[in-house]
Design a protein around this motif. Structure first.
Motif, PDB file in Angstrom:
ATOM      1  N   LYS A   1       0.867  -1.158  -0.097  1.00  0.00           N
ATOM      2  CA  LYS A   1       0.115   0.066  -0.126  1.00  0.00           C
ATOM      3  C   LYS A   1       1.035   1.164   0.016  1.00  0.00           C
ATOM      4  CE  LYS A   1      -1.877  -1.658   3.665  1.00  0.00           C
ATOM      5  NZ  LYS A   1      -2.706  -1.509   4.982  1.00  0.00           N
ATOM      6  N   SER A   2       2.265   1.095   0.689  1.00  0.00           N
ATOM      7  CA  SER A   2       2.684   2.374   0.796  1.00  0.00           C
ATOM      8  C   SER A   2       3.533   2.761  -0.441  1.00  0.00           C
ATOM      9  CB  SER A   2       3.893   2.156   1.798  1.00  0.00           C
ATOM     10  OG  SER A   2       3.470   1.739   3.120  1.00  0.00           O
ATOM     11  N   ARG A   3       3.819   3.945  -0.430  1.00  0.00           N
ATOM     12  CA  ARG A   3       4.690   4.352  -1.845  1.00  0.00           C
ATOM     13  C   ARG A   3       5.627   5.270  -1.525  1.00  0.00           C
ATOM     14  NH1 ARG A   3       3.275   0.697  -3.564  1.00  0.00           N
ATOM     15  NH2 ARG A   3       2.062   0.213  -5.493  1.00  0.00           N
ATOM     16  N   THR A   4       6.177   5.100   0.012  1.00  0.00           N
ATOM     17  CA  THR A   4       7.033   5.922   0.599  1.00  0.00           C
ATOM     18  C   THR A   4       7.977   4.744   1.536  1.00  0.00           C
ATOM     19  OG1 THR A   4       6.219   7.945   0.513  1.00  0.00           O
ATOM     20  CG2 THR A   4       7.981   7.677   2.093  1.00  0.00           C
ATOM     21  N   VAL A   5       9.244   4.789   1.547  1.00  0.00           N
ATOM     22  CA  VAL A   5       9.928   3.935   2.088  1.00  0.00           C
ATOM     23  C   VAL A   5      11.179   4.549   2.788  1.00  0.00           C
ATOM     24  CG1 VAL A   5      11.168   2.642   0.309  1.00  0.00           C
ATOM     25  CG2 VAL A   5      10.872   1.366   2.562  1.00  0.00           C
ATOM     26  N   ALA A   6      11.835   4.321   4.144  1.00  0.00           N
ATOM     27  CA  ALA A   6      12.778   4.771   4.377  1.00  0.00           C
ATOM     28  C   ALA A   6      13.939   3.875   5.036  1.00  0.00           C
ATOM     29  CB  ALA A   6      12.639   5.740   5.747  1.00  0.00           C
ATOM     30  N   LEU A   7      15.115   4.059   4.784  1.00  0.00           N
ATOM     31  CA  LEU A   7      16.241   3.251   5.478  1.00  0.00           C
ATOM     32  C   LEU A   7      16.978   4.262   6.506  1.00  0.00           C
ATOM     33  CD1 LEU A   7      18.306   0.906   5.428  1.00  0.00           C
ATOM     34  CD2 LEU A   7      19.602   2.305   3.852  1.00  0.00           C
ATOM     35  N   LYS A   8      16.856   3.985   7.570  1.00  0.00           N
ATOM     36  CA  LYS A   8      17.320   5.316   8.725  1.00  0.00           C
ATOM     37  C   LYS A   8      17.633   4.566   9.912  1.00  0.00           C
ATOM     38  CE  LYS A   8      12.495   6.019  10.645  1.00  0.00           C
ATOM     39  NZ  LYS A   8      11.463   7.061  10.702  1.00  0.00           N
ATOM     40  N   HIS A   9      18.518   5.224  10.731  1.00  0.00           N
ATOM     41  CA  HIS A   9      18.849   4.870  12.121  1.00  0.00           C
ATOM     42  C   HIS A   9      17.616   4.613  12.865  1.00  0.00           C
ATOM     43  CE1 HIS A   9      21.070   4.768  15.776  1.00  0.00           C
ATOM     44  NE2 HIS A   9      22.094   4.321  15.195  1.00  0.00           N
TER      45      HIS A   9
ATOM     46  N   SER B   1      18.438   7.842  15.927  1.00  0.00           N
ATOM     47  CA  SER B   1      18.735   9.099  15.584  1.00  0.00           C
ATOM     48  C   SER B   1      17.597   9.466  14.226  1.00  0.00           C
ATOM     49  CB  SER B   1      20.128   9.224  15.037  1.00  0.00           C
ATOM     50  OG  SER B   1      20.478   8.738  13.757  1.00  0.00           O
ATOM     51  N   GLY B   2      17.015   8.561  13.709  1.00  0.00           N
ATOM     52  CA  GLY B   2      16.611   9.076  12.429  1.00  0.00           C
ATOM     53  C   GLY B   2      17.123   9.450  11.085  1.00  0.00           C
ATOM     54  N   HIS B   3      18.394   9.419  11.264  1.00  0.00           N
ATOM     55  CA  HIS B   3      19.049  10.051   9.940  1.00  0.00           C
ATOM     56  C   HIS B   3      19.192   8.641   8.804  1.00  0.00           C
ATOM     57  CE1 HIS B   3      22.596   8.607  12.532  1.00  0.00           C
ATOM     58  NE2 HIS B   3      22.887   7.882  11.353  1.00  0.00           N
ATOM     59  N   GLY B   4      19.064   9.307   7.544  1.00  0.00           N
ATOM     60  CA  GLY B   4      19.234   8.153   6.644  1.00  0.00           C
ATOM     61  C   GLY B   4      18.702   8.647   5.336  1.00  0.00           C
ATOM     62  N   ILE B   5      17.874   7.785   4.536  1.00  0.00           N
ATOM     63  CA  ILE B   5      17.445   7.822   3.304  1.00  0.00           C
ATOM     64  C   ILE B   5      15.902   7.667   3.109  1.00  0.00           C
ATOM     65  CG2 ILE B   5      17.282   7.465   0.980  1.00  0.00           C
ATOM     66  CD1 ILE B   5      19.512   9.204   1.176  1.00  0.00           C
ATOM     67  N   LEU B   6      15.125   8.728   2.297  1.00  0.00           N
ATOM     68  CA  LEU B   6      13.572   8.469   2.150  1.00  0.00           C
ATOM     69  C   LEU B   6      13.421   8.205   0.929  1.00  0.00           C
ATOM     70  CD1 LEU B   6      10.782   8.518   3.546  1.00  0.00           C
ATOM     71  CD2 LEU B   6      10.577  10.629   2.615  1.00  0.00           C
ATOM     72  N   VAL B   7      12.635   7.191   0.420  1.00  0.00           N
ATOM     73  CA  VAL B   7      12.722   7.206  -1.287  1.00  0.00           C
ATOM     74  C   VAL B   7      11.040   7.178  -1.475  1.00  0.00           C
ATOM     75  CG1 VAL B   7      12.697   5.471  -3.280  1.00  0.00           C
ATOM     76  CG2 VAL B   7      14.675   5.636  -1.536  1.00  0.00           C
ATOM     77  N   ARG B   8      10.557   8.174  -2.402  1.00  0.00           N
ATOM     78  CA  ARG B   8       9.084   8.269  -2.471  1.00  0.00           C
ATOM     79  C   ARG B   8       9.142   7.415  -4.168  1.00  0.00           C
ATOM     80  NH1 ARG B   8       6.853  11.686   1.200  1.00  0.00           N
ATOM     81  NH2 ARG B   8       8.345  13.135   2.126  1.00  0.00           N
ATOM     82  N   PHE B   9       8.000   6.821  -4.157  1.00  0.00           N
ATOM     83  CA  PHE B   9       8.065   6.065  -5.528  1.00  0.00           C
ATOM     84  C   PHE B   9       6.376   5.899  -5.800  1.00  0.00           C
ATOM     85  CE2 PHE B   9       8.292   2.974  -2.035  1.00  0.00           C
ATOM     86  CZ  PHE B   9       7.363   1.981  -2.408  1.00  0.00           C
ATOM     87  N   PRO B  10       5.736   6.877  -6.242  1.00  0.00           N
ATOM     88  CA  PRO B  10       4.312   6.909  -6.541  1.00  0.00           C
ATOM     89  C   PRO B  10       3.937   6.476  -7.984  1.00  0.00           C
ATOM     90  CG  PRO B  10       5.238   9.036  -6.711  1.00  0.00           C
ATOM     91  CD  PRO B  10       6.258   8.416  -6.004  1.00  0.00           C
ATOM     92  N   ASP B  11       5.001   6.182  -8.786  1.00  0.00           N
ATOM     93  CA  ASP B  11       4.846   5.886 -10.048  1.00  0.00           C
ATOM     94  C   ASP B  11       5.153   4.213 -10.353  1.00  0.00           C
ATOM     95  OD1 ASP B  11       4.272   8.170 -10.562  1.00  0.00           O
ATOM     96  OD2 ASP B  11       6.057   8.807 -11.583  1.00  0.00           O
TER      97      ASP B  11
END
Length: 313
Positions: free
Chosen positions: A234-242, A245-255
Motif C-alpha cells: 500500500k505504501s509508496r514511501t520507504v525509508a532506510l534510517k537509523h 537518531s532517524g538519519h538516513g534516506i527516504l524514497v518516494r515511488f508513486p509511479d
C-alpha cells in the motif's frame, strides 16, 4: 534554463578503458549529486556537510551503485523471451541500459538530462527504436529521478523500467548495520516470493516479512537468499534510517508498483531500495515478454515518464 553542455563547467570528462565518461555535479545549499554518463546513473548523494549517502561501489561487496534497469527488471528465463510476435529479445540481468554510454543533452546547476537512443547494437537485443532519457532534478534535500521512455518507432513497444540505488548502511563510523531499519509509511502485511538460483521469481515459495507492521529491522541474514520483493504494498514511501537518531534516506515511488529491498549476500554495508515497474520472469508466467507482470506499452510516437524521489533525512 538549460545551458549548452559544451560550456557547462560542472561537466568533467574522464577517459576510462578506452571510452569517454562524463561526470556532472548538481548542487544546491543542502545537497550535491554526482552523475555519470556510463549508465546515466547516480554516483554520489551528499548533504551540506559532505556526508555521503550513496553506496560507493566497493567491489569486495558489490561494484554497482545505482544502475538504471531497462527494458527489463531482473531476469528472463534462460535470458530470452519472444517479443513482438515473431521476434526474440535477449538480456543479462536488468537489461542493457546500465552498461551503455548515455549522452548529456542539457544541464543546469540543479538539473541534468541524459539520453540513450537505440542503435543497431541495441536492436540485436531489443528490436525497438527507443529513447530513454534520465532526468535528474534537485529537490530541497534530495533528487527527483525521472525515467522518460520514448517510442520513436512505428510499432507498439513493450518495456519495464526500474531503479537500483544503494545506500550506505551504516552512514557514520561507529554505527552498525543492525542499527538501521527499513520503514514503510503504512502498516503492511507482506509475504515475499523467493528467487530461484537463476534469478527468477517463485510465486509458490513465499516467506512472511511483515504482519500489519511498518518496520523491518535490518540484518544481513535478510538478504542471504537475494532481494526482498514487495509486490502488494500500500505504501509508496520507504525509508532506510537509523532506528534511534532517524538519519538516513527516504524514497518516494508513486509511479512504481513494485519495490525491491536488497543487500549483497556477503554482508555488504549497504541497502538498496529499488522502485520497479516490473519483475523477473515469474514461475507462473510464460516466455512472452508482453505477458510479464507490470509490462508497459508505448504506442508509436508516444512517451511516458515514471519518477521517484530520494531525500536525505
Amino acid at each position: 534554463m538549460f545551458f549548452d553542455v559544451n560550456s557547462w563547467y560542472n561537466d568533467t570528462i574522464l577517459n576510462l578503458g578506452g571510452y569517454l565518461m562524463s561526470n556532472t555535479i548538481l548542487r544546491n545549499e543542502n545537497v550535491s549529486v554526482t552523475l555519470k554518463s556510463l549508465g546515466g546513473e547516480l554516483t554520489s548523494i551528499k548533504d551540506a556537510s559532505g556526508t555521503e549517502y550513496l553506496w560507493q561501489g566497493n567491489p569486495d561487496f558489490w561494484s554497482g551503485q545505482a544502475p538504471v534497469l531497462f527494458p527489463i527488471v531482473g531476469c528472463l528465463r534462460n535470458g530470452t523471451a519472444t517479443i513482438g510476435n515473431s521476434k526474440t529479445c535477449s538480456f543479462g540481468r536488468h537489461g542493457l541500459a546500465r552498461k551503455l554510454e548515455f549522452t548529456l543533452v542539457s544541464s543546469s546547476e540543479t538539473c541534468a538530462v541524459y539520453s540513450l537512443k537505440a542503435d543497431d547494437s541495441t536492436k540485436e537485443q531489443y528490436p525497438y527504436d527507443f529513447e530513454l532519457q534520465m532526468i535528474y532534478e534537485l529537490t530541497d534535500h534530495g533528487v527527483k529521478i525521472s525515467h522518460k521512455v520514448i517510442n520513436h518507432g512505428d510499432i507498439v513497444m513493450p518495456y519495464c523500467i526500474g531503479g537500483h540505488p544503494a545506500f550506505n548502511c551504516p552512514v557514520y563510523e561507529g554505527e552498525n548495520f543492525e542499527d538501521y531499519i527499513v520503514e514503510f509509511e503504512q502498516p503492511e502485511t507482506a509475504a515475499c516470493a523467493q528467487l530461484t538460483d537463476d534469478g527468477l521469481i517463485n510465486n509458490n515459495d513465499r516467506i512472511p516479512v511483515l504482519d500489519h507492521e511498518t518496520v523491518i529491522p535490518v540484518k544481513h541474514s535478510l538478504f542471504y537468499k537475494d532481494a526482498l520483493i514487495f509486490d502488494q504494498l500500500k505504501s509508496r514511501t520507504v525509508a532506510l534510517k537509523h532506528k534511534e537518531s532517524g538519519h538516513g534516506i527516504l524514497v518516494r515511488f508513486p509511479d512504481f508498483d513494485y519495490l525491491g529491498v536488497w543487500s549483497s549476500a556477503n554482508d555488504g554495508p549497504f541497502v538498496a531500495l529499488e522502485p520497479w515497474s516490473g519483475t523477473s520472469t515469474c514461475s507462473d508466467e510464460d516466455d512472452v515478454f508482453e505477458h510479464k507482470r507490470g509490462v508497459r506499452f508505448l504506442e508509436p510516437g508516444e512517451h511516458e515518464t515514471l519518477s521517484f524521489v530520494i531525500e536525505i533525512l
